[in-house]
Motif scaffolding. Structure first.
Motif, PDB file in Angstrom:
ATOM      1  N   GLU A  59     -35.247 -28.095 -55.427  1.00 43.65           N
ATOM      2  CA  GLU A  59     -35.678 -28.275 -54.042  1.00 43.65           C
ATOM      3  C   GLU A  59     -36.964 -27.502 -53.768  1.00 43.65           C
ATOM      4  O   GLU A  59     -37.871 -27.995 -53.096  1.00 43.65           O
ATOM      5  CB  GLU A  59     -34.565 -27.844 -53.079  1.00 43.65           C
ATOM      6  N   LYS A  62     -39.881 -29.305 -55.455  1.00 45.94           N
ATOM      7  CA  LYS A  62     -40.293 -30.481 -54.685  1.00 45.94           C
ATOM      8  C   LYS A  62     -41.035 -30.069 -53.410  1.00 45.94           C
ATOM      9  O   LYS A  62     -41.993 -30.739 -52.994  1.00 45.94           O
ATOM     10  CB  LYS A  62     -39.071 -31.351 -54.355  1.00 45.94           C
ATOM     11  N   ARG A  63     -40.615 -28.971 -52.799  1.00 49.89           N
ATOM     12  CA  ARG A  63     -41.325 -28.484 -51.609  1.00 49.89           C
ATOM     13  C   ARG A  63     -42.769 -28.119 -51.949  1.00 49.89           C
ATOM     14  O   ARG A  63     -43.702 -28.463 -51.214  1.00 49.89           O
ATOM     15  CB  ARG A  63     -40.603 -27.275 -51.006  1.00 49.89           C
ATOM     16  N   LYS A  66     -44.760 -31.316 -52.589  1.00 44.69           N
ATOM     17  CA  LYS A  66     -45.021 -32.022 -51.327  1.00 44.69           C
ATOM     18  C   LYS A  66     -46.118 -31.313 -50.535  1.00 44.69           C
ATOM     19  O   LYS A  66     -47.048 -31.940 -50.029  1.00 44.69           O
ATOM     20  CB  LYS A  66     -43.733 -32.074 -50.510  1.00 44.69           C
ATOM     21  N   GLU A 194     -39.838 -36.581 -52.175  1.00 44.40           N
ATOM     22  CA  GLU A 194     -39.481 -36.194 -50.816  1.00 44.40           C
ATOM     23  C   GLU A 194     -38.894 -34.793 -50.861  1.00 44.40           C
ATOM     24  O   GLU A 194     -38.220 -34.425 -51.822  1.00 44.40           O
ATOM     25  CB  GLU A 194     -38.480 -37.182 -50.223  1.00 44.40           C
ATOM     26  N   ALA A 195     -39.138 -34.022 -49.815  1.00 46.86           N
ATOM     27  CA  ALA A 195     -38.652 -32.647 -49.797  1.00 46.86           C
ATOM     28  C   ALA A 195     -38.354 -32.211 -48.369  1.00 46.86           C
ATOM     29  O   ALA A 195     -39.073 -32.580 -47.436  1.00 46.86           O
ATOM     30  CB  ALA A 195     -39.682 -31.713 -50.424  1.00 46.86           C
ATOM     31  N   LYS A 196     -37.316 -31.412 -48.225  1.00 50.96           N
ATOM     32  CA  LYS A 196     -36.963 -30.828 -46.936  1.00 50.96           C
ATOM     33  C   LYS A 196     -37.801 -29.561 -46.760  1.00 50.96           C
ATOM     34  O   LYS A 196     -37.657 -28.606 -47.515  1.00 50.96           O
ATOM     35  CB  LYS A 196     -35.469 -30.493 -46.912  1.00 50.96           C
ATOM     36  N   LEU A 197     -38.681 -29.554 -45.759  1.00 55.66           N
ATOM     37  CA  LEU A 197     -39.584 -28.428 -45.566  1.00 55.66           C
ATOM     38  C   LEU A 197     -39.047 -27.388 -44.583  1.00 55.66           C
ATOM     39  O   LEU A 197     -39.545 -26.262 -44.525  1.00 55.66           O
ATOM     40  CB  LEU A 197     -40.952 -28.926 -45.085  1.00 55.66           C
ATOM     41  N   ASP A 198     -38.029 -27.762 -43.818  1.00 56.78           N
ATOM     42  CA  ASP A 198     -37.474 -26.846 -42.822  1.00 56.78           C
ATOM     43  C   ASP A 198     -36.317 -26.053 -43.432  1.00 56.78           C
ATOM     44  O   ASP A 198     -35.171 -26.498 -43.447  1.00 56.78           O
ATOM     45  CB  ASP A 198     -36.990 -27.641 -41.601  1.00 56.78           C
ATOM     46  N   VAL A 199     -36.624 -24.881 -43.970  1.00 59.37           N
ATOM     47  CA  VAL A 199     -35.619 -24.033 -44.623  1.00 59.37           C
ATOM     48  C   VAL A 199     -35.572 -22.686 -43.906  1.00 59.37           C
ATOM     49  O   VAL A 199     -36.617 -22.087 -43.617  1.00 59.37           O
ATOM     50  CB  VAL A 199     -35.955 -23.815 -46.120  1.00 59.37           C
ATOM     51  N   VAL A 221     -43.400 -22.646 -44.565  1.00 62.29           N
ATOM     52  CA  VAL A 221     -42.393 -23.299 -45.403  1.00 62.29           C
ATOM     53  C   VAL A 221     -41.777 -22.258 -46.331  1.00 62.29           C
ATOM     54  O   VAL A 221     -42.484 -21.618 -47.114  1.00 62.29           O
ATOM     55  CB  VAL A 221     -43.026 -24.440 -46.244  1.00 62.29           C
TER      56      VAL A 221
END
Length: 318
Positions: A59, A62-63, A66, A194-199, A221
């Motif tokens: 993850e 990928k972040r 991205k 695709e990556a989840k940027l809100d961590v 991020v």
């Protein structure tokens, strides 16, 4: 082949074709090498067994890809008890994986692989429209060609619509029948993920600093498995941001790695510590959290980083 040697092999392949590289020596890092050449940027995780990649590492990888418009890549030797095959692309958590020889073929020989491993077999994606054109050109009905290939009519229709991958043996039979290449190459150097940027931040200090950076107008991020804790952004400026309680040997080592990475990816870097005097490691400023609270906006933070870098350069060349 031990991990260190494998990293050196991958780095040698990249540098041999003009890539600039920086290496990570950070336990559990989501990438081991970052490499750039012209408009191409790669974040690479090197593993003996590609199954040892964790979801958290993937993850983060990928972040980074991205955020920096880069391609993530895994280079390894084995999966479970089997060696990775040359010319075959594997996948873990949506990231392409391949062996060093396949990387060499792509980087040095400009030969993109077309075969990918999935569900215990090897497959290719083919140009469905071209397959339909060839079938009609040579006068085969759907049923006739399906029977020749040993597949169902529905499968052949799915191939032509581009809705189904083709097993390697069927792909070979197709190319033998029509004497034409049909397999689509896999462009591993320009992968889109695709990556989840809100961590969420992992501790109170991170939370405080993230909130302050956001108050300055910066996007933040979180990155968990890297020598930096986050990437901060203000328009075209990207800052690899380290966070720590105080300066330690580990902090210095992390800052040195960030210094090397930032040169490759053309970004700035900064470490914000709970307590420290302002200083610079390489070209990476270490500043106290208190100084951050005195900054009015993102532009002022960027100016401060640039001024500190200029100061250290003056000292070096004076």
């Amino acid at each position: 082949m031990e991990k260190e040697r494998l990293v050196r092999v991958v780095e040698s392949i990249l540098r041999g074709t003009g890539f600039r590289t920086a290496r990570m020596e950070f336990k559990g890092a989501c990438f081991d090498l970052v490499a750039s050449r012209l408009f191409l940027l790669l974040f690479i995780k090197v593993l003996q067994n590609i199954d040892t990649l964790t979801k958290e590492q993937a993850e983060d990888l990928k972040r980074l890809a991205k955020f920096f418009q880069a391609s993530p890549l895994i280079v390894g030797l084995k999966t479970k008890n089997d060696e990775l095959e040359e010319g075959v692309v594997y996948e873990r958590f949506g990231i392409y994986a391949l062996n060093p020889q396949t990387l060499y073929d792509v980087i040095v020989e400009n030969e993109l692989p077309a075969i990918f491993a999935e569900r215990g077999g090897f497959y290719v994606k083919i140009n469905g429209e071209y397959l339909r054109y060839l079938r009609e050109k040579y006068g085969y009905s759907i049923g006739e060609l399906a029977e020749l290939l040993g597949v169902s009519r529905k499968s052949l229709q799915n191939y032509e619509r581009g809705e189904q991958a083709v097993s390697l043996d069927v792909a070979i039979r197709l190319e033998e029948i029509f004497n034409e290449p049909l397999a689509k190459p896999i462009d591993i150097l320009h992968a889109k993920v695709e990556a989840k940027l809100d961590v969420k931040p992992e501790n109170e200090l991170e939370r405080e600093i993230f909130e302050r950076l956001k108050a300055l107008g910066m996007g933040v991020v979180k990155i968990k498995k890297a020598p930096f804790n986050a990437i901060s952004k203000e328009e075209e400026f990207k800052i690899l941001t380290g966070i720590d309680q105080r300066k330690t040997k580990t902090t210095i080592k992390r800052a040195q790695m960030v210094n090397e990475v930032s040169k490759i990816i053309h970004s700035d870097g900064v470490f914000i510590l709970e307590k420290t005097k302002t200083e610079v490691v390489g070209e990476i400023p270490l500043i106290p959290k208190k100084a951050l609270s005195e900054i009015k906006d993102a532009d002022e933070l960027i100016e401060m980083i640039e001024e500190l870098k200029k100061e250290i350069k003056k000292k070096v060349f004076s």
